[in-house]
Design a protein around this motif. Sequence first.
Motif, PDB file in Angstrom:
ATOM      1  N   MET A  20      -8.167  -3.441 -14.572  1.00  0.00           N
ATOM      2  CA  MET A  20      -6.812  -3.412 -13.998  1.00  0.00           C
ATOM      3  C   MET A  20      -6.823  -3.040 -12.517  1.00  0.00           C
ATOM      4  SD  MET A  20      -4.507  -1.805 -17.072  1.00  0.00           S
ATOM      5  CE  MET A  20      -5.752  -0.629 -17.574  1.00  0.00           C
ATOM      6  N   ASP A  21      -7.655  -2.043 -12.178  1.00  0.00           N
ATOM      7  CA  ASP A  21      -7.755  -1.654 -10.774  1.00  0.00           C
ATOM      8  C   ASP A  21      -8.300  -2.809  -9.940  1.00  0.00           C
ATOM      9  OD1 ASP A  21      -6.764   0.871 -11.186  1.00  0.00           O
ATOM     10  OD2 ASP A  21      -8.732   1.807 -11.434  1.00  0.00           O
ATOM     11  N   PHE A  22      -9.244  -3.535 -10.496  1.00  0.00           N
ATOM     12  CA  PHE A  22      -9.817  -4.679  -9.789  1.00  0.00           C
ATOM     13  C   PHE A  22      -8.745  -5.742  -9.536  1.00  0.00           C
ATOM     14  CE2 PHE A  22     -11.973  -8.801  -9.631  1.00  0.00           C
ATOM     15  CZ  PHE A  22     -12.920  -8.561  -8.640  1.00  0.00           C
ATOM     16  N   ALA A  23      -7.914  -5.985 -10.551  1.00  0.00           N
ATOM     17  CA  ALA A  23      -6.841  -6.970 -10.409  1.00  0.00           C
ATOM     18  C   ALA A  23      -5.829  -6.527  -9.363  1.00  0.00           C
ATOM     19  CB  ALA A  23      -6.146  -7.201 -11.749  1.00  0.00           C
ATOM     20  N   LEU A  24      -5.509  -5.229  -9.349  1.00  0.00           N
ATOM     21  CA  LEU A  24      -4.552  -4.712  -8.369  1.00  0.00           C
ATOM     22  C   LEU A  24      -5.120  -4.806  -6.956  1.00  0.00           C
ATOM     23  CD1 LEU A  24      -1.816  -3.392  -7.883  1.00  0.00           C
ATOM     24  CD2 LEU A  24      -2.884  -1.160  -8.263  1.00  0.00           C
ATOM     25  N   ALA A  25      -6.412  -4.503  -6.815  1.00  0.00           N
ATOM     26  CA  ALA A  25      -7.043  -4.623  -5.501  1.00  0.00           C
ATOM     27  C   ALA A  25      -7.063  -6.080  -5.047  1.00  0.00           C
ATOM     28  CB  ALA A  25      -8.463  -4.058  -5.550  1.00  0.00           C
ATOM     29  N   GLY A  26      -7.316  -7.005  -5.982  1.00  0.00           N
ATOM     30  CA  GLY A  26      -7.293  -8.426  -5.649  1.00  0.00           C
ATOM     31  C   GLY A  26      -5.911  -8.885  -5.228  1.00  0.00           C
ATOM     32  N   CYS A  27      -4.900  -8.348  -5.891  1.00  0.00           N
ATOM     33  CA  CYS A  27      -3.517  -8.671  -5.535  1.00  0.00           C
ATOM     34  C   CYS A  27      -3.200  -8.177  -4.128  1.00  0.00           C
ATOM     35  CB  CYS A  27      -2.574  -8.039  -6.550  1.00  0.00           C
ATOM     36  SG  CYS A  27      -0.820  -8.380  -6.272  1.00  0.00           S
ATOM     37  N   ARG A  28      -3.640  -6.964  -3.816  1.00  0.00           N
ATOM     38  CA  ARG A  28      -3.432  -6.416  -2.475  1.00  0.00           C
ATOM     39  C   ARG A  28      -4.137  -7.263  -1.429  1.00  0.00           C
ATOM     40  NH1 ARG A  28      -1.436  -1.068  -2.177  1.00  0.00           N
ATOM     41  NH2 ARG A  28      -2.335  -0.885  -0.089  1.00  0.00           N
ATOM     42  N   LEU A  29      -5.345  -7.716  -1.734  1.00  0.00           N
ATOM     43  CA  LEU A  29      -6.090  -8.531  -0.782  1.00  0.00           C
ATOM     44  C   LEU A  29      -5.366  -9.844  -0.505  1.00  0.00           C
ATOM     45  CD1 LEU A  29      -8.524  -9.176   0.972  1.00  0.00           C
ATOM     46  CD2 LEU A  29      -9.722  -9.970  -1.091  1.00  0.00           C
ATOM     47  N   CYS A  30      -4.871 -10.490  -1.559  1.00  0.00           N
ATOM     48  CA  CYS A  30      -4.115 -11.745  -1.370  1.00  0.00           C
ATOM     49  C   CYS A  30      -2.890 -11.504  -0.488  1.00  0.00           C
ATOM     50  CB  CYS A  30      -3.685 -12.310  -2.724  1.00  0.00           C
ATOM     51  SG  CYS A  30      -5.046 -12.974  -3.711  1.00  0.00           S
ATOM     52  N   PHE A  31      -2.216 -10.391  -0.738  1.00  0.00           N
ATOM     53  CA  PHE A  31      -1.047 -10.048   0.079  1.00  0.00           C
ATOM     54  C   PHE A  31      -1.457  -9.827   1.527  1.00  0.00           C
ATOM     55  CE2 PHE A  31       1.955  -7.072   1.964  1.00  0.00           C
ATOM     56  CZ  PHE A  31       3.178  -7.630   1.625  1.00  0.00           C
ATOM     57  N   TYR A  32      -2.527  -9.055   1.734  1.00  0.00           N
ATOM     58  CA  TYR A  32      -3.014  -8.788   3.092  1.00  0.00           C
ATOM     59  C   TYR A  32      -3.334 -10.082   3.834  1.00  0.00           C
ATOM     60  CZ  TYR A  32      -3.788  -3.794   2.020  1.00  0.00           C
ATOM     61  OH  TYR A  32      -3.633  -2.474   1.686  1.00  0.00           O
ATOM     62  N   LEU A  33      -4.098 -10.950   3.186  1.00  0.00           N
ATOM     63  CA  LEU A  33      -4.527 -12.188   3.845  1.00  0.00           C
ATOM     64  C   LEU A  33      -3.326 -13.020   4.283  1.00  0.00           C
ATOM     65  CD1 LEU A  33      -7.494 -13.225   1.514  1.00  0.00           C
ATOM     66  CD2 LEU A  33      -7.657 -12.362   3.853  1.00  0.00           C
ATOM     67  N   GLY A  34      -2.342 -13.134   3.392  1.00  0.00           N
ATOM     68  CA  GLY A  34      -1.181 -13.951   3.715  1.00  0.00           C
ATOM     69  C   GLY A  34      -0.316 -13.354   4.796  1.00  0.00           C
ATOM     70  N   VAL A  35       0.019 -12.073   4.674  1.00  0.00           N
ATOM     71  CA  VAL A  35       0.960 -11.463   5.616  1.00  0.00           C
ATOM     72  C   VAL A  35       0.309 -11.252   6.979  1.00  0.00           C
ATOM     73  CG1 VAL A  35       0.507  -9.010   5.139  1.00  0.00           C
ATOM     74  CG2 VAL A  35       2.810  -9.762   5.757  1.00  0.00           C
ATOM     75  N   VAL A  36      -0.987 -10.980   7.013  1.00  0.00           N
ATOM     76  CA  VAL A  36      -1.684 -10.819   8.292  1.00  0.00           C
ATOM     77  C   VAL A  36      -1.668 -12.129   9.073  1.00  0.00           C
ATOM     78  CG1 VAL A  36      -4.009 -10.563   9.283  1.00  0.00           C
ATOM     79  CG2 VAL A  36      -3.128  -8.846   7.696  1.00  0.00           C
ATOM     80  N   PHE A  37      -1.878 -13.239   8.375  1.00  0.00           N
ATOM     81  CA  PHE A  37      -1.822 -14.532   9.069  1.00  0.00           C
ATOM     82  C   PHE A  37      -0.402 -14.830   9.539  1.00  0.00           C
ATOM     83  CE2 PHE A  37      -1.164 -19.135   9.165  1.00  0.00           C
ATOM     84  CZ  PHE A  37      -2.162 -19.505  10.063  1.00  0.00           C
ATOM     85  N   LEU A  38       0.577 -14.611   8.678  1.00  0.00           N
ATOM     86  CA  LEU A  38       1.968 -14.875   9.064  1.00  0.00           C
ATOM     87  C   LEU A  38       2.349 -14.091  10.320  1.00  0.00           C
ATOM     88  CD1 LEU A  38       3.884 -14.871   5.641  1.00  0.00           C
ATOM     89  CD2 LEU A  38       3.346 -16.844   7.071  1.00  0.00           C
ATOM     90  N   PHE A  39       1.952 -12.832  10.369  1.00  0.00           N
ATOM     91  CA  PHE A  39       2.348 -11.985  11.500  1.00  0.00           C
ATOM     92  C   PHE A  39       1.506 -12.275  12.742  1.00  0.00           C
ATOM     93  CE2 PHE A  39       2.254  -8.015  13.987  1.00  0.00           C
ATOM     94  CZ  PHE A  39       3.613  -7.867  14.205  1.00  0.00           C
ATOM     95  N   GLY A  40       0.193 -12.248  12.600  1.00  0.00           N
ATOM     96  CA  GLY A  40      -0.675 -12.415  13.762  1.00  0.00           C
ATOM     97  C   GLY A  40      -0.576 -13.783  14.393  1.00  0.00           C
ATOM     98  N   ALA A  41      -0.640 -14.827  13.569  1.00  0.00           N
ATOM     99  CA  ALA A  41      -0.533 -16.188  14.095  1.00  0.00           C
ATOM    100  C   ALA A  41       0.849 -16.429  14.687  1.00  0.00           C
ATOM    101  CB  ALA A  41      -0.826 -17.206  12.989  1.00  0.00           C
ATOM    102  N   GLY A  42       1.872 -15.902  14.018  1.00  0.00           N
ATOM    103  CA  GLY A  42       3.234 -16.067  14.520  1.00  0.00           C
ATOM    104  C   GLY A  42       3.425 -15.390  15.869  1.00  0.00           C
ATOM    105  N   CYS A  43       2.869 -14.186  16.031  1.00  0.00           N
ATOM    106  CA  CYS A  43       2.963 -13.478  17.318  1.00  0.00           C
ATOM    107  C   CYS A  43       2.261 -14.260  18.419  1.00  0.00           C
ATOM    108  CB  CYS A  43       2.348 -12.091  17.195  1.00  0.00           C
ATOM    109  SG  CYS A  43       3.379 -10.880  16.347  1.00  0.00           S
ATOM    110  N   PHE A  44       1.115 -14.833  18.101  1.00  0.00           N
ATOM    111  CA  PHE A  44       0.360 -15.596  19.108  1.00  0.00           C
ATOM    112  C   PHE A  44       1.188 -16.774  19.609  1.00  0.00           C
ATOM    113  CE2 PHE A  44      -2.659 -18.550  20.842  1.00  0.00           C
ATOM    114  CZ  PHE A  44      -3.685 -17.773  21.364  1.00  0.00           C
TER     115      PHE A  44
END
Length: 292
Positions: free
Chosen positions: A1-25
């Motif tokens: 379960m912890d592994f699944a939650l960490a994977g979920c967090r990673l997917c969220f990080y990857l998506g939102v980091v691109f949305l914010f960083g690329a958008g700012c650029f």
Amino acid sequence: MDFALAGCRLCFYLGVVFLFGAGCFVQFLTPPPLDGRLEREIHEGTRTAALLVAAASLAFLPLQAAVIGDSWGQALDPATLAALAFDTSAGHALLLRVLLALGALALALGFPYMLGARLLLAALLLLSLAWTGHAAMEAGARHAVHVANHSLHLLSGAFWIGALPMVLLALRHLEHPTLRREAVTALRRFSLIGHLAVALVVATGLINSVLIIAGRPIELGSLYVRLLAIKVSLVALMIAIAIVNRYVCVPRLRSSPERAVRLLRHGTIAEIGIGITVLTVAAALGILDPAS
């Protein structure tokens, strides 16, 4: 379960980091007409990132319920989900995250060129991580300081890592005579703002570590401390590569442009790879008890 939650967090990080960083650029660093060109080039990537963020946001609540209840059955138990969602501050933050993520997805799919609105939602999604992370365990003034500091850490880190794919696209446009000047301008602006972003990442990261570790019975050999040391080492490596790119490769653009661009491209790709690894480690740190 912890592994699944960490994977979920990673997917969220990857998506939102691109949305914010690329958008700012695109929004703040790239002059026209290159800004519109880059926005069109990342359209599919933006949609994919928004989908990833929305899917991860929807999965957070049931996964958190499963972890708390120590049973996969709790992930679909209506009573457990309702109690977590409506009776806890973390649940309220998760519900807000879902609404923000669905809003960002709607903009990416139906209104792809409303970049300002999408950037605002991406920033709020990043801030939602501060509301549900280790900072949420604090109280009083310490809580306020921790949330504010972690918010700065998230925004500056997301800008740095999320903008790196756009650097690759801007480097490619150096080869286009009609867009070369705009590409050079965007890269220079990123170099300038990037110094501030890196400084903020380092400073807020150190403060975060002190706020999390201070006053807790932390063992130096614990998993949390080891992962934190790995994260710090990876960020240091990213900074070293960024310094080489800025102060070794960039000055060579005039004397040996093709070689310099090639080296910059390789360095940026290395930064992206290390950045993804940093996000992976951060996803694991986010679900660990610092004293574990």
